[in-house]
Write a protein that holds these residues in place. Structure first.
Motif, PDB file in Angstrom:
ATOM      1  N   ASP A  77     -19.641   4.166   6.310  1.00 41.86           N
ATOM      2  CA  ASP A  77     -20.815   4.935   5.915  1.00 41.86           C
ATOM      3  C   ASP A  77     -20.410   6.095   5.005  1.00 41.86           C
ATOM      4  OD1 ASP A  77     -22.428   3.302   7.455  1.00 41.86           O
ATOM      5  OD2 ASP A  77     -22.275   4.599   9.238  1.00 41.86           O
ATOM      6  N   GLY A  78     -21.398   6.612   4.288  1.00 46.09           N
ATOM      7  CA  GLY A  78     -21.166   7.777   3.456  1.00 46.09           C
ATOM      8  C   GLY A  78     -20.636   7.413   2.089  1.00 46.09           C
ATOM      9  N   ASP A  79     -20.188   8.431   1.358  1.00 49.49           N
ATOM     10  CA  ASP A  79     -19.680   8.201   0.007  1.00 49.49           C
ATOM     11  C   ASP A  79     -18.264   8.740  -0.188  1.00 49.49           C
ATOM     12  OD1 ASP A  79     -20.206  10.887   0.087  1.00 49.49           O
ATOM     13  OD2 ASP A  79     -21.692  10.879  -1.517  1.00 49.49           O
ATOM     14  N   ASP A  80     -17.576   9.094   0.906  1.00 50.01           N
ATOM     15  CA  ASP A  80     -16.180   9.504   0.793  1.00 50.01           C
ATOM     16  C   ASP A  80     -15.342   8.346   0.259  1.00 50.01           C
ATOM     17  OD1 ASP A  80     -16.534  12.067   1.692  1.00 50.01           O
ATOM     18  OD2 ASP A  80     -16.027  11.619   3.777  1.00 50.01           O
ATOM     19  N   PRO A  81     -14.289   8.642  -0.494  1.00 52.31           N
ATOM     20  CA  PRO A  81     -13.399   7.582  -0.963  1.00 52.31           C
ATOM     21  C   PRO A  81     -12.819   6.780   0.202  1.00 52.31           C
ATOM     22  CG  PRO A  81     -12.937   9.633  -2.109  1.00 52.31           C
ATOM     23  CD  PRO A  81     -13.892   9.968  -1.005  1.00 52.31           C
ATOM     24  N   VAL A  82     -12.492   5.524  -0.079  1.00 54.93           N
ATOM     25  CA  VAL A  82     -12.008   4.595   0.945  1.00 54.93           C
ATOM     26  C   VAL A  82     -10.589   4.166   0.597  1.00 54.93           C
ATOM     27  CG1 VAL A  82     -12.397   2.355   2.060  1.00 54.93           C
ATOM     28  CG2 VAL A  82     -14.348   3.793   1.405  1.00 54.93           C
ATOM     29  N   ALA A  83      -9.761   4.002   1.619  1.00 56.65           N
ATOM     30  CA  ALA A  83      -8.395   3.526   1.432  1.00 56.65           C
ATOM     31  C   ALA A  83      -8.042   2.544   2.534  1.00 56.65           C
ATOM     32  CB  ALA A  83      -7.403   4.684   1.431  1.00 56.65           C
ATOM     33  N   LEU A  84      -7.214   1.582   2.211  1.00 59.79           N
ATOM     34  CA  LEU A  84      -6.667   0.655   3.194  1.00 59.79           C
ATOM     35  C   LEU A  84      -5.337   1.223   3.680  1.00 59.79           C
ATOM     36  CD1 LEU A  84      -7.635  -2.118   4.302  1.00 59.79           C
ATOM     37  CD2 LEU A  84      -6.012  -3.196   2.729  1.00 59.79           C
ATOM     38  N   ASN A  85      -5.238   1.468   4.974  1.00 59.28           N
ATOM     39  CA  ASN A  85      -4.019   2.012   5.554  1.00 59.28           C
ATOM     40  C   ASN A  85      -3.094   0.853   5.909  1.00 59.28           C
ATOM     41  OD1 ASN A  85      -2.025   3.154   7.224  1.00 59.28           O
ATOM     42  ND2 ASN A  85      -3.413   4.775   7.894  1.00 59.28           N
ATOM     43  N   LEU A  86      -1.982   0.761   5.170  1.00 56.27           N
ATOM     44  CA  LEU A  86      -1.042  -0.351   5.335  1.00 56.27           C
ATOM     45  C   LEU A  86       0.283   0.125   5.925  1.00 56.27           C
ATOM     46  CD1 LEU A  86      -1.688  -2.211   1.943  1.00 56.27           C
ATOM     47  CD2 LEU A  86      -2.573  -2.809   4.208  1.00 56.27           C
ATOM     48  N   SER A  87       0.234   1.156   6.755  1.00 54.78           N
ATOM     49  CA  SER A  87       1.468   1.764   7.260  1.00 54.78           C
ATOM     50  C   SER A  87       2.282   0.834   8.144  1.00 54.78           C
ATOM     51  CB  SER A  87       1.141   3.060   8.013  1.00 54.78           C
ATOM     52  OG  SER A  87       0.227   2.812   9.075  1.00 54.78           O
ATOM     53  N   THR A  88       1.660  -0.197   8.724  1.00 55.69           N
ATOM     54  CA  THR A  88       2.411  -1.122   9.584  1.00 55.69           C
ATOM     55  C   THR A  88       2.862  -2.369   8.829  1.00 55.69           C
ATOM     56  OG1 THR A  88       0.389  -2.227  10.329  1.00 55.69           O
ATOM     57  CG2 THR A  88       1.168  -0.350  11.625  1.00 55.69           C
ATOM     58  N   MET A  89       2.563  -2.425   7.540  1.00 59.14           N
ATOM     59  CA  MET A  89       3.014  -3.556   6.738  1.00 59.14           C
ATOM     60  C   MET A  89       4.340  -3.205   6.065  1.00 59.14           C
ATOM     61  SD  MET A  89       0.625  -5.534   7.596  1.00 59.14           S
ATOM     62  CE  MET A  89       0.754  -6.973   6.530  1.00 59.14           C
ATOM     63  N   ARG A  90       4.887  -4.158   5.315  1.00 58.33           N
ATOM     64  CA  ARG A  90       6.207  -3.912   4.737  1.00 58.33           C
ATOM     65  C   ARG A  90       6.218  -4.052   3.213  1.00 58.33           C
ATOM     66  NH1 ARG A  90      11.019  -6.463   8.147  1.00 58.33           N
ATOM     67  NH2 ARG A  90      12.062  -4.766   7.024  1.00 58.33           N
ATOM     68  N   LYS A  91       5.903  -5.224   2.683  1.00 61.00           N
ATOM     69  CA  LYS A  91       5.907  -5.407   1.226  1.00 61.00           C
ATOM     70  C   LYS A  91       4.963  -6.535   0.855  1.00 61.00           C
ATOM     71  CE  LYS A  91       8.887  -6.156  -2.814  1.00 61.00           C
ATOM     72  NZ  LYS A  91       7.971  -7.099  -3.459  1.00 61.00           N
ATOM     73  N   GLY A  92       4.179  -6.321  -0.211  1.00 61.38           N
ATOM     74  CA  GLY A  92       3.300  -7.378  -0.658  1.00 61.38           C
ATOM     75  C   GLY A  92       2.227  -6.877  -1.588  1.00 61.38           C
ATOM     76  N   GLU A  93       1.035  -7.479  -1.461  1.00 67.83           N
ATOM     77  CA  GLU A  93      -0.106  -7.133  -2.305  1.00 67.83           C
ATOM     78  C   GLU A  93      -1.370  -7.327  -1.481  1.00 67.83           C
ATOM     79  OE1 GLU A  93      -1.972  -8.260  -6.743  1.00 67.83           O
ATOM     80  OE2 GLU A  93      -0.073  -9.141  -6.058  1.00 67.83           O
ATOM     81  N   ALA A  94      -2.419  -6.563  -1.804  1.00 68.36           N
ATOM     82  CA  ALA A  94      -3.666  -6.626  -1.036  1.00 68.36           C
ATOM     83  C   ALA A  94      -4.857  -6.771  -1.970  1.00 68.36           C
ATOM     84  CB  ALA A  94      -3.825  -5.378  -0.165  1.00 68.36           C
ATOM     85  N   TRP A  95      -5.870  -7.513  -1.490  1.00 66.10           N
ATOM     86  CA  TRP A  95      -7.085  -7.763  -2.259  1.00 66.10           C
ATOM     87  C   TRP A  95      -8.304  -7.417  -1.408  1.00 66.10           C
ATOM     88  CZ3 TRP A  95      -2.753 -10.655  -2.400  1.00 66.10           C
ATOM     89  CH2 TRP A  95      -2.237 -11.063  -3.640  1.00 66.10           C
ATOM     90  N   ILE A  96      -9.328  -6.877  -2.044  1.00 69.03           N
ATOM     91  CA  ILE A  96     -10.612  -6.633  -1.408  1.00 69.03           C
ATOM     92  C   ILE A  96     -11.671  -7.385  -2.210  1.00 69.03           C
ATOM     93  CG2 ILE A  96     -12.338  -4.936  -0.710  1.00 69.03           C
ATOM     94  CD1 ILE A  96      -9.773  -4.637   0.857  1.00 69.03           C
ATOM     95  N   ASN A  97     -12.339  -8.332  -1.566  1.00 68.77           N
ATOM     96  CA  ASN A  97     -13.369  -9.138  -2.242  1.00 68.77           C
ATOM     97  C   ASN A  97     -12.855  -9.717  -3.559  1.00 68.77           C
ATOM     98  OD1 ASN A  97     -15.305  -8.705  -0.212  1.00 68.77           O
ATOM     99  ND2 ASN A  97     -15.919  -6.754  -1.129  1.00 68.77           N
ATOM    100  N   GLY A  98     -11.625 -10.191  -3.514  1.00 62.92           N
ATOM    101  CA  GLY A  98     -11.034 -10.861  -4.658  1.00 62.92           C
ATOM    102  C   GLY A  98     -10.404  -9.956  -5.693  1.00 62.92           C
ATOM    103  N   GLN A  99     -10.503  -8.639  -5.527  1.00 63.52           N
ATOM    104  CA  GLN A  99      -9.934  -7.710  -6.495  1.00 63.52           C
ATOM    105  C   GLN A  99      -8.687  -7.041  -5.918  1.00 63.52           C
ATOM    106  OE1 GLN A  99     -12.786  -5.622  -9.144  1.00 63.52           O
ATOM    107  NE2 GLN A  99     -14.268  -5.936  -7.489  1.00 63.52           N
ATOM    108  N   SER A 100      -7.598  -7.128  -6.647  1.00 62.59           N
ATOM    109  CA  SER A 100      -6.342  -6.583  -6.150  1.00 62.59           C
ATOM    110  C   SER A 100      -6.360  -5.061  -6.197  1.00 62.59           C
ATOM    111  CB  SER A 100      -5.168  -7.098  -6.980  1.00 62.59           C
ATOM    112  OG  SER A 100      -3.962  -6.475  -6.571  1.00 62.59           O
TER     113      SER A 100
END
Length: 727
Positions: A624-647
């Motif tokens: 909710d709201g309009d604050d910026p959003v981030a994916l917290n990947l602190s438990t991951m190691r190395k790679g790439e992430a996509w949201i709704n098909g966009q890297s």
């Protein structure tokens, strides 16, 4: 070089500029740019359109304007605009025209740095990789194939800007253009051909008749009428000035921080230090200062260069999310207001420099009318100084400049911060911690028969992949001698990471770092007595972006051997046929897009540690709201992430800094990437991170108590200095 005619062009650069409906003439001379017959002292900031989204542009530009900027500066990114020869893309966050028009709509000027080589910690320095395959090409020198394609793209951009009437000569906001970029760093490597290339590039650019001045940064031999400019952190101390008395003194890159690499700490540059060096440059007759970066943004997808993290110049006055980083943003704004209050006198007055002490000076600007402005400098880094100036006494903090718009009253001191400090926090909004939330797909290492092509030697990684993927599989068949015991595999690589599989079983991996150009993988392996299939995945985390002879760089495996009995070596580098496959199966199928999820079978998340090269997918509702959003990947190691098909970019959490912390754990998800519900997140984990620790966070800032911070208590700067001059 037809020097005389070009000098005349430079001395007579006069164009029409329309801003807010008013036609204005733009010229330049040895003191400043002149707009509408008035000298202009301009503050500028770099905001790169591909590193943000069209939805963010209005707010970013508005905050820059509110911060006292007059100009927005951007590179033009060749590789995203011309991914294949003659095929162009100006859509989405590559919509350069929309970006420039937004600058114009908010009443600001624009500086267009076409390059088209840009460096900018951008993949391959902004060059499209297809350039590599042009017969006989050598980049950035007097080479006919390169000059042809460079001129074609530069002309394409100039023609596009003209068609939209975006140059000042047509009533648009673009008042400056740049050709090439920090070429003097490598010019000597090309000898006479480097010098002739500079002449050609200048003549080519001027010949495009944009109607606005051209600049070359860090190019003391920039031919007339092209203006040579300064890049760096302290151009008030290092810049030797324009190479002609008819050119103004300009600073195209005042680094507000420095780019960060995976495994490296952030570089913190204080507001006071930026303000000091900016004011010093103005005191020494500077007329244009551009902050690099004013907003760094995000290296979405695979756009960052080698080892560079996804968040770019997060320590800029506007952070990665577009939030004001205080006190930097506010302190610079106050400085801009103070300088602009006396800009007429600074540009029109007669300059004199007075000694006020062993380490103290006064830069005084006096008009015939009697108007006076002064900047009082204390270069003593440890001690305050009391100085007498025009029958008044002034207390100057250590390492500071005080601005006196009327030569009497101090309205700003670079060392005194009155802006409230801010703290940025992240809050876990949605925890994706349930194993039922995630599904997974394991990549299978290919064997020799799965290869796409073969060669009798180890191929160079970048030329094999053509930058279509970070990943290149090297596969070979090997049958050991019956006496081979305790076998180990030894791999010398000039890529960034490597993973070895033997008969489909993961054996181990290794990686390099930003400061070491190669690494060695040495691990024990289990071999069958019959033929073994050895598959080595070579990994790049971005292509190189700088240096001479970029087209000759080597990446990938250089040497592979099997050692038996601790001493007997079987070299697989020579006399073996190698098979190759570019990319991963999940990449080929684009399984990060919702419409392609059904092209393979996903399984439930396992409780045991995941295998290397595992794809994970889940869904979440937008916070909710309009604050910026981030994916917290602190438990991951190395790679790439996509949201709704966009890297949202590469991550490399496991490559730690010297203090044992990750360089980046939060990865920006622009609000425009999100739907209200059922947002698909897909993560490619290369090593074996735990997706159950991933969360969707919101980012906010809070202000601290207003206070004055003197220079001796200012924000501590990182002791690691930038090791090279960047673009």
């Amino acid at each position: 070089m037809e020097g005389t005619s070009l000098v005349m062009v430079g001395m007579l650069v006069m164009v029409m500029f329309v801003c807010k409906g008013n036609a204005e003439e733009v010229t330049y001379d040895g003191r400043s740019l002149i707009i509408g017959g008035q000298r202009k002292l301009l503050f500028s900031g770099s905001i790169h359109y591909p590193r943000s989204t069209p939805e963010m542009w209005p707010s970013l530009i508005a905050k820059a304007k509110e911060g006292g900027l007059d100009v927005i500066q951007t590179y033009v990114f060749w590789n995203v605009h011309e991914p294949q020869p003659g095929q162009y893309d100006f859509s989405g966050n590559y919509d350069l025209v929309m970006f420039i028009k937004e600058i114009q709509a908010q009443g600001l000027y624009a500086c267009l740095r076409i390059g088209p080589y840009i460096e900018s910690e951008w993949n391959y320095g902004g060059f499209p990789f297809w350039l590599h395959d042009i017969p006989g090409i050598s980049y950035r020198t007097d080479n006919e194939p390169f000059k042809l394609y460079m001129q074609n793209f530069t002309t394409k951009i100039v023609t596009l800007m003209k068609s939209e009437k975006l140059y000042a000569s047509q009533g648009g906001p673009i008042i400056l253009s740049q050709i090439e970029n920090e070429y003097q760093n490598i010019e000597a490597a090309f000898g006479n051909e480097g010098r002739s290339y500079v002449q050609w590039a200048a003549k080519m650019a001027v010949g495009l008749q944009t109607g606005v001045p051209w600049i070359m940064c860090k190019q003391t031999d920039a031919p007339d009428p092209v203006i040579n400019t300064c890049n760096g952190m302290n151009c008030g101390e290092t810049f030797t000035g324009p190479n002609s008395p008819t050119k103004p003194s300009m600073w195209t890159e005042n680094w507000t921080s420095f780019y960060q690499v995976f495994g490296g700490p952030p570089y913190i540059r204080s507001a006071e230090d930026i303000a000091f060096h900016t004011s010093l440059f103005i005191a020494k007759n500077g007329c244009y200062v551009n902050y690099y970066m004013y907003h760094g943004g995000t290296n979405f997808g695979r756009t960052s260069s080698a080892y560079v993290i996804t968040g770019y110049y997060d320590q800029a006055p506007l952070d990665e999310y577009g939030l004001q980083r205080q006190p930097k943003w506010g302190h610079l704004r106050e400085m801009h207001l103070a300088i602009k209050a006396c800009s007429k006198t600074l540009l029109a007055g007669q300059q004199s420099i007075l000694s006020l002490g062993p380490l103290q000076q006064a830069y005084v600007f006096q008009e015939v009318s009697g108007d006076c402005a002064a900047l009082l400098v204390n270069n003593d880094t440890r001690n305050s100084a009391t100085v007498d100036f025009q029958n008044s006494s002034y207390q100057l903090p250590p390492r500071s400049i005080s601005i006196l718009p009327d030569c009497l009253n101090v309205t700003f001191s670079t060392a005194k911060v009155t802006t409230e400090s801010s703290t940025r926090t992240s809050r876990s909004n949605i925890a994706l911690s349930s194993s039922e939330t995630w599904e997974m797909y394991n990549e299978i290492s290919p064997n020799f028969l799965d290869n796409s092509f073969e060669a009798d030697d180890l191929l160079e990684h970048m030329n094999a992949t053509k930058d279509k993927s970070d990943y290149l599989w090297y596969t070979v068949r090997f049958q050991p001698d019956s006496s081979c015991s305790e076998p180990t595999i030894h791999v010398l690589s000039y890529a960034h990471a490597a993973h070895a599989f033997v008969n489909g079983i993961y054996a181990g991996g290794a990686h390099g770092n930003h400061d070491v150009k190669n690494f060695t993988l040495e691990i024990p392996v289990k071999l069958d007595s019959e033929t073994n299939n050895i598959s080595i995945l070579s990994v790049m985390a971005g292509l190189p972006d700088s240096g001479a002879f970029l087209e000759r760089r080597f990446a990938g495996l250089r040497d592979v051997l099997i050692r038996c009995n601790g001493e007997d070596d079987y070299s697989l580098t020579a006399n073996y046929t190698w098979g190759y496959k570019v990319g991963l199966t999940g990449e080929d199928l684009q399984i990060y897009k919702e419409e392609n999820l059904g092209d393979l079978v996903w399984s439930g998340h396992e409780t045991s540690p995941p295998q290397p090269l595992t794809w994970f997918k889940a869904s979440f509702d937008a916070p909710d709201g309009d604050d910026p959003v981030a994916l917290n990947l602190s438990t991951m190691r190395k790679g790439e992430a996509w949201i709704n098909g966009q890297s949202i970019g590469r991550y490399w959490v496991s490559l730690l800094t010297a203090t044992g912390t990750p360089s980046q754990t939060l990865y920006h998800v622009p609000r425009s990437f999100l739907k209200p519900t059922e947002n698909l997140v897909v993560v490619l984990e290369e090593i074996g991170g735990d997706p159950l620790g991933i969360s969707v966070d919101t980012i906010s800032i809070s202000s601290g108590k207003s206070k004055i911070v003197d220079s001796h208590t200012r924000e501590v700067q990182n002791i690691i200095r930038p090791e090279r001059m960047r673009a």
